[in-house]
Scaffold this motif. Sequence first.
Motif, PDB file in Angstrom:
ATOM      1  N   UNK A  34       0.840  -1.199   0.000  1.00 23.26           N
ATOM      2  CA  UNK A  34       0.000   0.000   0.000  1.00 23.26           C
ATOM      3  C   UNK A  34       0.873   1.245   0.000  1.00 23.26           C
ATOM      4  N   UNK A  35       1.937   1.217   0.784  1.00 27.99           N
ATOM      5  CA  UNK A  35       2.849   2.361   0.850  1.00 27.99           C
ATOM      6  C   UNK A  35       3.460   2.643  -0.518  1.00 27.99           C
ATOM      7  N   UNK A  36       3.827   1.600  -1.255  1.00 22.86           N
ATOM      8  CA  UNK A  36       4.385   1.773  -2.599  1.00 22.86           C
ATOM      9  C   UNK A  36       3.369   2.461  -3.509  1.00 22.86           C
ATOM     10  N   UNK A  37       2.109   2.033  -3.415  1.00 21.17           N
ATOM     11  CA  UNK A  37       1.045   2.641  -4.222  1.00 21.17           C
ATOM     12  C   UNK A  37       0.877   4.111  -3.859  1.00 21.17           C
ATOM     13  N   UNK A  38       0.862   4.409  -2.561  1.00 23.91           N
ATOM     14  CA  UNK A  38       0.669   5.790  -2.115  1.00 23.91           C
ATOM     15  C   UNK A  38       1.804   6.703  -2.579  1.00 23.91           C
ATOM     16  N   UNK A  39       3.016   6.172  -2.599  1.00 21.42           N
ATOM     17  CA  UNK A  39       4.172   6.984  -3.003  1.00 21.42           C
ATOM     18  C   UNK A  39       4.078   7.416  -4.469  1.00 21.42           C
ATOM     19  N   UNK A  40       3.311   6.666  -5.274  1.00 21.29           N
ATOM     20  CA  UNK A  40       3.167   6.996  -6.694  1.00 21.29           C
ATOM     21  C   UNK A  40       2.097   8.060  -6.942  1.00 21.29           C
ATOM     22  N   UNK A  41       1.320   8.386  -5.911  1.00 18.49           N
ATOM     23  CA  UNK A  41       0.208   9.323  -6.072  1.00 18.49           C
ATOM     24  C   UNK A  41       0.637  10.752  -5.799  1.00 18.49           C
ATOM     25  N   UNK A  42      -0.162  11.693  -6.314  1.00 16.51           N
ATOM     26  CA  UNK A  42       0.081  13.083  -5.923  1.00 16.51           C
ATOM     27  C   UNK A  42      -0.416  13.274  -4.495  1.00 16.51           C
ATOM     28  N   UNK A  43      -0.073  14.384  -3.892  1.00 10.73           N
ATOM     29  CA  UNK A  43      -0.329  14.585  -2.463  1.00 10.73           C
ATOM     30  C   UNK A  43      -1.819  14.556  -2.126  1.00 10.73           C
ATOM     31  N   UNK A  44      -2.635  15.130  -3.004  1.00  9.38           N
ATOM     32  CA  UNK A  44      -4.079  15.184  -2.729  1.00  9.38           C
ATOM     33  C   UNK A  44      -4.677  13.777  -2.666  1.00  9.38           C
ATOM     34  N   UNK A  45      -4.359  12.934  -3.657  1.00  4.98           N
ATOM     35  CA  UNK A  45      -4.889  11.570  -3.670  1.00  4.98           C
ATOM     36  C   UNK A  45      -4.286  10.730  -2.550  1.00  4.98           C
ATOM     37  N   UNK A  47      -3.437  11.667   0.416  1.00  4.48           N
ATOM     38  CA  UNK A  47      -4.126  11.971   1.673  1.00  4.48           C
ATOM     39  C   UNK A  47      -5.523  11.367   1.702  1.00  4.48           C
ATOM     40  N   UNK A  48      -6.196  11.412   0.554  1.00  7.59           N
ATOM     41  CA  UNK A  48      -7.546  10.830   0.483  1.00  7.59           C
ATOM     42  C   UNK A  48      -7.501   9.335   0.784  1.00  7.59           C
ATOM     43  N   UNK A  49      -6.582   8.631   0.118  1.00  6.48           N
ATOM     44  CA  UNK A  49      -6.485   7.183   0.306  1.00  6.48           C
ATOM     45  C   UNK A  49      -6.069   6.853   1.738  1.00  6.48           C
ATOM     46  N   UNK A  50      -5.151   7.619   2.281  1.00  5.22           N
ATOM     47  CA  UNK A  50      -4.693   7.354   3.644  1.00  5.22           C
ATOM     48  C   UNK A  50      -5.836   7.501   4.639  1.00  5.22           C
ATOM     49  N   UNK A  51      -6.706   8.477   4.432  1.00  2.66           N
ATOM     50  CA  UNK A  51      -7.846   8.671   5.336  1.00  2.66           C
ATOM     51  C   UNK A  51      -8.835   7.507   5.241  1.00  2.66           C
ATOM     52  N   UNK A  64       5.936   2.606   6.535  1.00  2.00           N
ATOM     53  CA  UNK A  64       6.662   2.229   5.309  1.00  2.00           C
ATOM     54  C   UNK A  64       6.828   3.395   4.339  1.00  2.00           C
ATOM     55  N   UNK A  65       6.185   4.517   4.594  1.00  3.81           N
ATOM     56  CA  UNK A  65       6.254   5.656   3.679  1.00  3.81           C
ATOM     57  C   UNK A  65       7.583   6.392   3.803  1.00  3.81           C
ATOM     58  N   UNK A  66       7.957   7.127   2.749  1.00  2.07           N
ATOM     59  CA  UNK A  66       9.138   7.984   2.799  1.00  2.07           C
ATOM     60  C   UNK A  66       8.885   9.125   3.779  1.00  2.07           C
ATOM     61  N   UNK A  67       9.962   9.696   4.311  1.00  2.00           N
ATOM     62  CA  UNK A  67       9.847  10.741   5.334  1.00  2.00           C
ATOM     63  C   UNK A  67       9.036  11.929   4.824  1.00  2.00           C
ATOM     64  N   UNK A  68       9.242  12.328   3.566  1.00  2.00           N
ATOM     65  CA  UNK A  68       8.506  13.477   3.020  1.00  2.00           C
ATOM     66  C   UNK A  68       6.998  13.222   3.037  1.00  2.00           C
ATOM     67  N   UNK A  69       6.603  12.014   2.667  1.00  5.71           N
ATOM     68  CA  UNK A  69       5.177  11.668   2.662  1.00  5.71           C
ATOM     69  C   UNK A  69       4.628  11.616   4.087  1.00  5.71           C
ATOM     70  N   UNK A  70       5.432  11.085   5.005  1.00  7.51           N
ATOM     71  CA  UNK A  70       5.002  11.049   6.405  1.00  7.51           C
ATOM     72  C   UNK A  70       4.765  12.454   6.944  1.00  7.51           C
ATOM     73  N   UNK A  71       5.696  13.343   6.656  1.00  2.00           N
ATOM     74  CA  UNK A  71       5.565  14.718   7.142  1.00  2.00           C
ATOM     75  C   UNK A  71       4.333  15.397   6.542  1.00  2.00           C
ATOM     76  N   UNK A  72       4.083  15.146   5.267  1.00  2.00           N
ATOM     77  CA  UNK A  72       2.911  15.748   4.622  1.00  2.00           C
ATOM     78  C   UNK A  72       1.625  15.265   5.288  1.00  2.00           C
ATOM     79  N   UNK A  73       1.535  13.971   5.543  1.00  2.00           N
ATOM     80  CA  UNK A  73       0.329  13.416   6.166  1.00  2.00           C
ATOM     81  C   UNK A  73       0.138  13.968   7.568  1.00  2.00           C
ATOM     82  N   UNK A  74       1.220  13.955   8.348  1.00  2.00           N
ATOM     83  CA  UNK A  74       1.127  14.413   9.740  1.00  2.00           C
ATOM     84  C   UNK A  74       0.686  15.873   9.811  1.00  2.00           C
TER      85      UNK A  74
END
Length: 450
Positions: A34-45, A47-51, A64-74
């Motif tokens: 799932x983390x691999x799939x999320x990393x391929x998405x733009x930020x808006x999508x 966040x939607x999928x993560x919610x 499992x997400x990259x640090x940049x993606x983690x920071x964006x979500x948090x």
Amino acid sequence: MEGIRDFDIVKELLKTKQYTSLRQKMAEMNAADIAVVLEEMDEEDLLKVFRILPKNMAADVFSYLEVDSQQFIITSLSEKDAAGIIDNLMADDATDLLEEMPANVVKKLLANANPDTRRDINHLLRYPEDSAGSIMTVEYVDLKENMTVEDAISRIRKVGMDSETINICYVLDAKRTLVGTVALRYLLISPGDAVIGDIMHENVIFINTMMDQEEVARQFQKYDFTAMPVVDNENRLVGIITVDDVVDILQEEATEDMEKMAAIVPSDKPYMKTSVIETWKKRMPWLLLLMISAAFTGSILTTFEDALMAYGVLIAYIPMLMDTGGNAGGQASVTIIRGLSLNEIEFKDGFRVLWKEMRVALLCGITLSAANFVKLLLLDKVGLPVALVVCLTLVAAVLIAKVVGCMLPMLAKKIGFDPAVMASPFITTIVDVLSLLVYFQIATHLLHIA
């Protein structure tokens, strides 16, 4: 191919707003996928999928997400929801994330986190970066010597879900001093009334909190453990390190060494997530230093300008001599740096290493010179004196390169520098200067150039 198919399915379900089906699809997937799939998405999508993720999966996927993606979500979630993610992460993963975030965000997250999480994170933040204490986790199963096997199994059932691993349990005395370990399989095959103190393994291999993470990886390699306890200076158990953390360490250290060996300031970010300006900043310092040091070769050429004017043919062989010397030095340095990193070579082995490399250098130099001598006479049609100058310099250049390439990394480690810093680019510059000096000294004497 599986990852591409999952991405397409998730994108289609999200686009058509089939959120229930999307939730079911992700519930069937592995958190890492799932983390691999999320990393391929733009930020808006993303966040939607993560919610939409089931709550019991969100923290696992997040880890499992990259640090940049983690920071964006948090930073995109409410403080309460973000703190919930932090609470559900293992303490070491949560600490790694918070170390990368702005202080004001960290303060808010810790304020909303539960007291146990806050205590564990603050505990881990005390240790120096890249030490065993900074990478350990404080979630483990601890037992008492006087417990029975039945009591121990009950405790595992109680705290096991929140522990990093239950395969090995750690036996502590009243002062929390580590006195033994017991594997889960022994608990399962032992009688329920057996006492832990009687079945535990007392010869425990442990790590100190201040041990460097690279040495931690060597300990895992040496003993083939899947987890190791971490103790303070009084042998009190404060955490454990598991093999998945060691895999990350090995990747990080290998990447760092490769970057240093290529004369690049190490970076924590993946290449595709590093901006052009950041990449420029990482590469320029060494390029400037090497450019300045390479100016010495220009000074040498100027000094021997008369020799070059008298025997212009000598100029044609300068690139070959410099490249061969650089390549020979690079071979030696990489071999020695690798041996140092694996503890196969120590500074006390310096004379043995030097003697070995000198013999290798002579064999390589003579072989290269013999082949080059034939080429110079038959193909290049140069005179015998010029051929001798080039071939003698070639032997000397290889010898110098091997000596410099093997000794500089060992000296660097002895005085506390990373041996990888003394890799190919730095050594090549030194070898180029020395090879040119030898070249023109030999030419001056054999060709009688004033």
